[in-house]
Design a protein around this motif. Structure first.
Motif, PDB file in Angstrom:
ATOM      1  N   PRO A   2      -1.768  12.968   8.452  1.00 52.22           N
ATOM      2  CA  PRO A   2      -2.227  11.965   9.425  1.00 52.22           C
ATOM      3  C   PRO A   2      -2.044  10.532   8.936  1.00 52.22           C
ATOM      4  O   PRO A   2      -1.813   9.623   9.737  1.00 52.22           O
ATOM      5  CB  PRO A   2      -3.704  12.302   9.631  1.00 52.22           C
ATOM      6  N   VAL A   3      -2.127  10.328   7.613  1.00 52.96           N
ATOM      7  CA  VAL A   3      -1.903   8.978   7.075  1.00 52.96           C
ATOM      8  C   VAL A   3      -0.442   8.583   7.248  1.00 52.96           C
ATOM      9  O   VAL A   3      -0.136   7.455   7.643  1.00 52.96           O
ATOM     10  CB  VAL A   3      -2.322   8.904   5.593  1.00 52.96           C
ATOM     11  N   ARG A   4       0.464   9.505   6.958  1.00 58.60           N
ATOM     12  CA  ARG A   4       1.886   9.218   7.141  1.00 58.60           C
ATOM     13  C   ARG A   4       2.191   8.900   8.609  1.00 58.60           C
ATOM     14  O   ARG A   4       2.947   7.968   8.901  1.00 58.60           O
ATOM     15  CB  ARG A   4       2.727  10.410   6.676  1.00 58.60           C
ATOM     16  N   GLU A   5       1.586   9.652   9.528  1.00 59.30           N
ATOM     17  CA  GLU A   5       1.808   9.397  10.956  1.00 59.30           C
ATOM     18  C   GLU A   5       1.243   8.038  11.361  1.00 59.30           C
ATOM     19  O   GLU A   5       1.856   7.298  12.127  1.00 59.30           O
ATOM     20  CB  GLU A   5       1.158  10.510  11.779  1.00 59.30           C
ATOM     21  N   ALA A   6       0.080   7.680  10.822  1.00 62.57           N
ATOM     22  CA  ALA A   6      -0.516   6.375  11.125  1.00 62.57           C
ATOM     23  C   ALA A   6       0.374   5.246  10.622  1.00 62.57           C
ATOM     24  O   ALA A   6       0.581   4.240  11.322  1.00 62.57           O
ATOM     25  CB  ALA A   6      -1.904   6.271  10.503  1.00 62.57           C
ATOM     26  N   ILE A   7       0.927   5.402   9.417  1.00 64.43           N
ATOM     27  CA  ILE A   7       1.827   4.391   8.867  1.00 64.43           C
ATOM     28  C   ILE A   7       3.072   4.252   9.737  1.00 64.43           C
ATOM     29  O   ILE A   7       3.550   3.138   9.997  1.00 64.43           O
ATOM     30  CB  ILE A   7       2.208   4.744   7.418  1.00 64.43           C
ATOM     31  N   ARG A   8       3.588   5.384  10.202  1.00 68.67           N
ATOM     32  CA  ARG A   8       4.773   5.339  11.074  1.00 68.67           C
ATOM     33  C   ARG A   8       4.472   4.546  12.342  1.00 68.67           C
ATOM     34  O   ARG A   8       5.259   3.684  12.752  1.00 68.67           O
ATOM     35  CB  ARG A   8       5.208   6.761  11.433  1.00 68.67           C
ATOM     36  N   ARG A   9       3.333   4.826  12.959  1.00 71.02           N
ATOM     37  CA  ARG A   9       2.960   4.121  14.195  1.00 71.02           C
ATOM     38  C   ARG A   9       2.746   2.639  13.944  1.00 71.02           C
ATOM     39  O   ARG A   9       3.211   1.788  14.723  1.00 71.02           O
ATOM     40  CB  ARG A   9       1.690   4.740  14.782  1.00 71.02           C
ATOM     41  N   GLY A  66      -5.977  13.474   4.930  1.00 71.01           N
ATOM     42  CA  GLY A  66      -4.823  14.154   4.383  1.00 71.01           C
ATOM     43  C   GLY A  66      -3.574  13.295   4.478  1.00 71.01           C
ATOM     44  O   GLY A  66      -3.541  12.272   5.176  1.00 71.01           O
ATOM     45  N   VAL A  67      -2.542  13.731   3.787  1.00 69.26           N
ATOM     46  CA  VAL A  67      -1.289  12.977   3.751  1.00 69.26           C
ATOM     47  C   VAL A  67      -0.647  12.903   5.123  1.00 69.26           C
ATOM     48  O   VAL A  67      -0.146  11.846   5.534  1.00 69.26           O
ATOM     49  CB  VAL A  67      -0.315  13.614   2.735  1.00 69.26           C
ATOM     50  N   VAL A 110       0.855  -1.189   0.000  1.00 67.37           N
ATOM     51  CA  VAL A 110       0.000   0.000   0.000  1.00 67.37           C
ATOM     52  C   VAL A 110       0.890   1.238   0.000  1.00 67.37           C
ATOM     53  O   VAL A 110       2.063   1.180   0.376  1.00 67.37           O
ATOM     54  CB  VAL A 110      -0.953   0.037   1.216  1.00 67.37           C
ATOM     55  N   THR A 111       0.325   2.349  -0.432  1.00 61.87           N
ATOM     56  CA  THR A 111       1.062   3.606  -0.460  1.00 61.87           C
ATOM     57  C   THR A 111       0.333   4.645   0.382  1.00 61.87           C
ATOM     58  O   THR A 111      -0.852   4.474   0.724  1.00 61.87           O
ATOM     59  CB  THR A 111       1.182   4.147  -1.892  1.00 61.87           C
ATOM     60  N   ILE A 112       1.048   5.696   0.698  1.00 62.65           N
ATOM     61  CA  ILE A 112       0.422   6.790   1.446  1.00 62.65           C
ATOM     62  C   ILE A 112      -0.777   7.330   0.666  1.00 62.65           C
ATOM     63  O   ILE A 112      -1.855   7.537   1.228  1.00 62.65           O
ATOM     64  CB  ILE A 112       1.443   7.915   1.722  1.00 62.65           C
ATOM     65  N   LEU A 113      -0.596   7.527  -0.627  1.00 63.86           N
ATOM     66  CA  LEU A 113      -1.687   8.075  -1.433  1.00 63.86           C
ATOM     67  C   LEU A 113      -2.863   7.110  -1.517  1.00 63.86           C
ATOM     68  O   LEU A 113      -4.026   7.520  -1.490  1.00 63.86           O
ATOM     69  CB  LEU A 113      -1.180   8.422  -2.836  1.00 63.86           C
ATOM     70  N   GLY A 114      -2.560   5.815  -1.615  1.00 61.30           N
ATOM     71  CA  GLY A 114      -3.628   4.822  -1.663  1.00 61.30           C
ATOM     72  C   GLY A 114      -4.444   4.801  -0.382  1.00 61.30           C
ATOM     73  O   GLY A 114      -5.686   4.759  -0.409  1.00 61.30           O
ATOM     74  N   LEU A 115      -3.760   4.843   0.753  1.00 61.48           N
ATOM     75  CA  LEU A 115      -4.453   4.868   2.040  1.00 61.48           C
ATOM     76  C   LEU A 115      -5.185   6.183   2.239  1.00 61.48           C
ATOM     77  O   LEU A 115      -6.273   6.215   2.822  1.00 61.48           O
ATOM     78  CB  LEU A 115      -3.459   4.627   3.178  1.00 61.48           C
ATOM     79  N   LYS A 116      -4.565   7.265   1.780  1.00 59.31           N
ATOM     80  CA  LYS A 116      -5.208   8.581   1.863  1.00 59.31           C
ATOM     81  C   LYS A 116      -6.575   8.546   1.188  1.00 59.31           C
ATOM     82  O   LYS A 116      -7.574   9.032   1.724  1.00 59.31           O
ATOM     83  CB  LYS A 116      -4.308   9.629   1.218  1.00 59.31           C
ATOM     84  N   ASP A 117      -6.632   7.971  -0.004  1.00 60.83           N
ATOM     85  CA  ASP A 117      -7.897   7.878  -0.724  1.00 60.83           C
ATOM     86  C   ASP A 117      -8.867   6.917  -0.029  1.00 60.83           C
ATOM     87  O   ASP A 117     -10.076   7.155   0.009  1.00 60.83           O
ATOM     88  CB  ASP A 117      -7.651   7.415  -2.160  1.00 60.83           C
TER      89      ASP A 117
END
Length: 216
Positions: free
Chosen positions: A48-55, A45-46, A33-40
């Motif tokens: 909070p999704v990036r932070e969620a992926i980091r966690r 927004g990018v 999965v990608t940040i953009l894919g999860l964002k959609d």
């Protein structure tokens, strides 16, 4: 996907949405999965999704592939052994502690959650079964008020959740028995030892199915 709590801050709500996608098998083992894919997918927004992926990566639910892509790790026999070794050590202990604190109202709530699981099994609804099973266990564990153990347990569930979804779909809900009735009876009796035994046996049933799938 489970609706998020509107009272949660946005970053926490987005984290829980993506966590639940992993936990209940919307994202399958090995799926990138990608940040953009999860964002959609979650409508966020990018940032909070990036932070969620980091966690979630830190918790072992995701692993980095490079090029801003992550995936749900494939499960192996060794990984299963490690996860279940930890589950056997942690979850029966939380159940044992909870049995010494639980109220009649909390027992009734767990009884209601278990009835929903039984209904999902009868309907063959794997997604509802997985979500109900998670909510039953963690409603029980929350009563123990052991935040360190709970955090570890959540990480463990995130790591086997996607594979559990695959296994459950393969064998069907009719082959997903549990020991919740035994746990509830022990809780009504305020019997910590019997509660711990029931939860351990419940975990063992899941391990047997997972092992059977890996050896198929």
């Amino acid at each position: 996907m489970t609706a998020s709590d509107p009272k949660l801050p946005e970053h926490e709500a987005i984290y829980k949405k993506i966590r639940n996608m992993i936990l209940f098998g919307e994202v399958r083992p090995g799926q990138g999965v990608t940040i953009l894919g999860l964002k959609d997918a979650v409508g966020a927004g990018v940032t909070p999704v990036r932070e969620a992926i980091r966690r979630l990566t830190a918790e072992g639910a995701l692993e980095a592939l490079g090029n801003r892509r992550v995936c749900v790790p494939e499960i192996s026999a060794q990984r299963v052994d490690e996860i279940y070794f930890a589950r056997f050590a942690i979850e029966p202990k939380m159940a044992e502690i909870a049995a010494g604190k639980i109220t009649d109202e909390e027992v009734a709530h767990l009884d209601m959650l278990d009835a929903r699981i039984d209904d999902a099994i009868d309907r063959g609804d794997v997604e509802a079964y997985l979500e109900g099973n998670f909510r039953f266990h963690f409603a029980l564990y929350d009563i123990a008020q052991t935040p360190i153990l709970r955090k570890i347990a959540t990480s463990l569930w995130l790591q086997f959740g996607p594979s559990h979804r695959v296994v459950s779909g393969r064998y069907g809900t009719s082959n997903l028995p549990d020991k919740h009735s035994e746990a509830l009876e022990a809780l009504r009796q305020r019997d910590p030892e019997a509660t711990a035994v029931a939860i351990r046996e419940d975990i063992e049933q899941g391990l047997q199915l997972m092992t059977q799938a890996l050896n198929a």
